[in-house]
Write an enzyme that holds these catalytic residues in place. Structure first.
Site, mmCIF file in Angstrom:
data_model
loop_
_atom_site.group_PDB
_atom_site.id
_atom_site.type_symbol
_atom_site.label_atom_id
_atom_site.label_comp_id
_atom_site.label_asym_id
_atom_site.label_seq_id
_atom_site.Cartn_x
_atom_site.Cartn_y
_atom_site.Cartn_z
ATOM 1 N N SER A 309 0.845 -1.196 0.000
ATOM 2 C CA SER A 309 0.000 0.000 0.000
ATOM 3 C C SER A 309 0.875 1.239 0.000
ATOM 4 C CB SER A 309 -0.908 0.010 1.227
ATOM 5 O OG SER A 309 -0.187 0.440 2.382
ATOM 6 N N ASP A 310 0.285 2.385 -0.270
ATOM 7 C CA ASP A 310 0.979 3.651 -0.086
ATOM 8 C C ASP A 310 0.764 4.115 1.347
ATOM 9 O OD1 ASP A 310 2.447 5.949 -0.603
ATOM 10 O OD2 ASP A 310 1.391 6.425 -2.454
ATOM 11 N N TRP A 311 1.311 5.263 1.667
ATOM 12 C CA TRP A 311 1.400 5.815 3.015
ATOM 13 C C TRP A 311 0.045 5.867 3.724
ATOM 14 C CZ3 TRP A 311 5.927 7.494 5.429
ATOM 15 C CH2 TRP A 311 5.778 8.271 6.585
ATOM 16 N N ASP A 313 -2.528 4.170 3.842
ATOM 17 C CA ASP A 313 -3.744 4.049 3.054
ATOM 18 C C ASP A 313 -4.778 3.101 3.635
ATOM 19 O OD1 ASP A 313 -3.096 5.923 1.232
ATOM 20 O OD2 ASP A 313 -2.461 4.540 -0.337
#
Length: 759
Positions: A309-311, A313
């Site tokens: 995942s991104d930051w 998320d």
């Protein structure tokens, strides 16, 4: 259905790291299709020894700043993370770049705990955003941002810069790079526009493919390679509002035709990991969608690597997207959808909640094992189990002089000459130059995001060798011949001081204004209006009133609207974000040492509210400001996609087709003679467009399908050949299926066009 790319660039994969200029490279990505391999027995055996907590810990990624106290590594918290919470991955820096020695000390401390103080001795996988060079290491080489690399039309340069980035990142001790970004730059308000290769799908497909090969082809266990991360899957780059991490609304036909192909190509290139889009498509957060993460990514594309995942998320499925009533439900949705690793990144909530979910039977152990297999497999592939520590021999690959040459060539080939009335450029030696504008003495404006710091705006963090346009101009013509009050504070009012300009204009032979945007990354770079700031517009108008020749240099990550000042400028040069050698490259272009060859990778808008793309629909070609009056001119950018001037002139001969009628199984051979009709050598980008004249889904006006770049001496001509297949004529139909329909097509190169029939 997965696109089948023709295998027409095998030779490109053997290109040397230093094939930097004049490389003629075909433009379609190819690779052996990724195929399922037998399970790695090393990984299988390790999984048998792991508890639920061990496995969930491997799926947990935290940021380094969580482990810092008073700017020092907090050993107790580090031990808590690795020993108690079983954390498998760490990312980022604590705000400032580190030296090689500091990186090695940090990573050695981390791996000591992971491999010596835990029962299973699983090494930590460290990740970093080395977006356009090794971002967070002091003294590293930075290259133009992707939007500039798209302007080069040179896949070999993209690959060469990626190989250097891999070598310098690995020398830092880091083996996982969150790059390349494969979105399509079609929303110019968006702050991450500069990280994209351009508005044409094929640019991201081809150049992203080459970047991944550059990162990985030496072998992940080698000291010259890192694991790449294709991102941000999928549809991240076109938020409707233009603000980062806000909703996109993308019809499935467009999603599959425009936004999915770069990820197909990246999968074929062998990218080891993928980062998931933080946003949502048509109301469905991508990081919570089994359809996007499993059905398409795994099922259709055949991707087998790690999905991160991104930051923050996953928790945002609860706190922002609001599709999960609780944080626990958010974790359940994301993991079951197909996220393998959570970039949590500032607490242990993911770990705690996922352990509960597994024990409660709400996330099946099969899904956990699937995710952990991918994570541990990557660690084995990277050689971490054999040697988890920074490799001393990799240090020799850091900071080579040859890297600067690559960065310089990349900047030179990206810089795009947009206007040049009366041959204002190249400038002649002699006389004084009045240099003003907020970008004139700013390192950040030349570099943009992810430049030693996240925002790229801390001027103190750049190496001493990094120079500004002002310094480069002084080096070129002597400090006594440069009149300038520019400071390295982009917002300093003195940079746009009209009184200073008027007081000094008479002393100068020419006025150069370096204007554009300050450095920014992600949401802090959000804007409400594409128009360039008023103070810079007023400065340009004041310069025109002096009667002196005026050259505008645009240092910017996206096309800021400058229609109010275009007519008054004698020359306009788009620098994009040319990075570490950008100032020197600018001087070489301005003074004619090098002939500019960059071409726009986007349509440069004339008006803030009139963003029409090069592959517009035919109805977008129509203007009907008077009822029942169907005039053309609907596509009315300041400069068209592919525009870029040179100090010489090029002409295109008539397009030669090997036949006028083809079947779907035929290859279509397209040849055009390109001639340098000017008086000096130059490079020219050759773009080939395909138009489907009639189709069951409204066809685009044209689509870029192939491109290359060639060098021509004055008076020289060369034949440039391309090969098209049925795949290049395909589109996504109303049933979301890739199809090719018989009918009439045209191909165009430069100002020439030729039609053919597909039976």
């Amino acid at each position: 259905m997965i696109s089948k790319y023709t295998k027409n660039i095998a030779a490109l994969l053997a290109i040397s790291l230093f094939c930097l200029i004049g490389c003629e490279t075909p433009s379609s990505p190819t690779s052996e299709t990724a195929s399922s391999s037998a399970k790695d027995e090393r990984v299988v055996e390790l999984l048998k020894k792991m508890s639920v907590e061990d496995k969930v810990g491997q799926m947990t990624q935290i940021t380094l700043s969580m482990l810092m106290k008073d700017n020092q590594l907090n050993i107790e918290e580090l031990k808590n993370a690795i020993i108690n919470k079983k954390v498998g991955s760490i990312l980022n820096v604590n705000g400032v770049p580190l030296s090689l020695e500091e990186w090695h000390d940090l990573l050695t401390t981390i791996q000591d705990i992971a491999t010596k103080e835990t029962e299973l001795q699983i090494p930590i996988l460290y990740g970093i955003d080395a977006i356009h060079g090794t971002t967070y290491t002091k003294g590293s080489t930075l290259f133009p941002h992707n939007i500039g690399m798209g302007a080069t039309r040179n896949p070999a340069l993209v690959k060469a810069s990626a190989k250097i980035t891999a070598a310098e990142t690995r020398a830092s001790g880091i083996r996982w790079n969150f790059d390349p970004a494969l979105g399509i730059a079609r929303q110019p308000l968006w702050a991450r526009y500069e990280e994209m290769y351009g508005e044409a799908t094929v640019l991201s497909s081809v150049l992203g493919f080459e970047a991944i090969r550059g990162y990985e082809e030496d072998g992940l266990d080698q000291i010259s390679a890192v694991a790449s991360c294709m991102k941000h899957y999928l549809g991240y780059s076109v938020p409707l509002s233009g603000k980062d991490r806000t909703p996109a609304y993308i019809p499935d036909t467009q999603l599959r035709e425009i936004f999915l192909p770069p990820f197909e190509a990246a999968t074929l290139a062998g990218s080891s990991t993928v980062m998931i889009n933080s946003g949502e498509i048509n109301g469905i957060p991508v990081h919570g969608s089994k359809y996007y993460l499993t059905d398409i990514l795994r099922g259709e594309l055949g991707f087998e690597g790690l999905a991160v995942s991104d930051w923050e998320d996953i928790i945002r499925l609860h706190s922002r997207h609001r599709i999960a009533a609780t944080p626990k439900e958010a974790v359940k949705i994301a993991v079951n959808a197909g996220v393998d690793m959570s970039m949590v990144p500032v607490d242990y909530s993911f770990f705690d909640l996922l352990v509960e979910l597994v024990n409660d039977g709400e996330v099946p152990m099969s899904r956990i094992d699937e995710a952990v297999y991918r994570i541990v497999k990557l660690k084995f592939d990277l050689g971490l189990f054999e040697n988890a520590y920074p490799e001393e021999e990799a240090i020799a690959l850091f900071g080579k002089d040859a890297y600067k040459e690559v960065a310089l060539n990349a900047a030179l080939e990206s810089i795009t000459l947009l206007k040049n009335d009366d041959k204002t450029l190249p400038l002649k030696e002699g006389g004084k130059v009045l240099l003003m504008g907020p970008a004139a003495n700013s390192k950040g404006a030349l570099h943009g995001s992810w430049s030693y710091t996240w925002q790229g705006s801390d001027e103190n963090q750049f190496p001493e060798s990094t120079i500004t346009i002002k310094q480069a101009l002084e080096n070129r013509i002597g400090a006594a011949n440069v009149i300038s009050n520019s400071t390295n504070d982009f917002e300093d009012p003195s940079n746009t001081d009209i009184a200073f300009l008027k007081q000094n204009a008479a002393k100068a032979r020419v006025i150069i204004l370096a204007i554009g945007e300050k450095s920014y990354a992600e949401s802090p770079g959000g804007i409400h209006d594409l128009n360039l700031n008023d103070n810079q517009i007023m400065l340009a108008k004041a310069a025109y009133s002096t009667g002196k020749p005026v050259v505008l240099l645009l240092a910017q990550g996206r096309p800021r609207v400058i229609s109010k000042i275009v007519d008054g400028a004698d020359a306009i040069v788009n620098l994009y974000r040319p990075a570490s050698q950008g100032a020197e490259a600018t001087m070489q272009i301005l003074y004619g040492d090098v002939n500019p060859s960059g071409v726009l990778p986007f349509s440069y808008p004339r008006y803030s509210g009139d963003v029409v793309l090069y592959d517009r629909k035919h109805t977008e070609e129509v203007t009907e400001f008077i009822p029942d009056s169907y005039g053309g001119g609907g596509y009315n950018p300041q400069w068209k996609f592919g525009h870029g001037l040179s100090y010489t002139t090029f002409t295109f001969g008539e397009i030669q087709l090997d036949k006028k009628s083809y079947t779907k199984s035929d290859e279509i051979k397209v040849t055009v003679e390109v001639s340098n009709t000017g008086d000096r050598a130059g490079k020219v980008a050759v773009d080939l467009f395909v138009s489907d004249l009639y189709a069951s889904v409204t066809p685009s006006y044209k689509k870029l399908k192939k491109f290359t770049k060639i060098s021509l001496e004055a008076g020289e001509s060369k034949n440039v050949s391309f090969t098209l297949t049925a795949d290049d004529l395909s589109f996504i139909n109303a049933a979301s299926e890739k199809t090719v329909e018989a009918g009439e097509f045209s191909v165009s190169v430069g100002d020439k066009k030729s039609n053919f029939e597909l039976k």
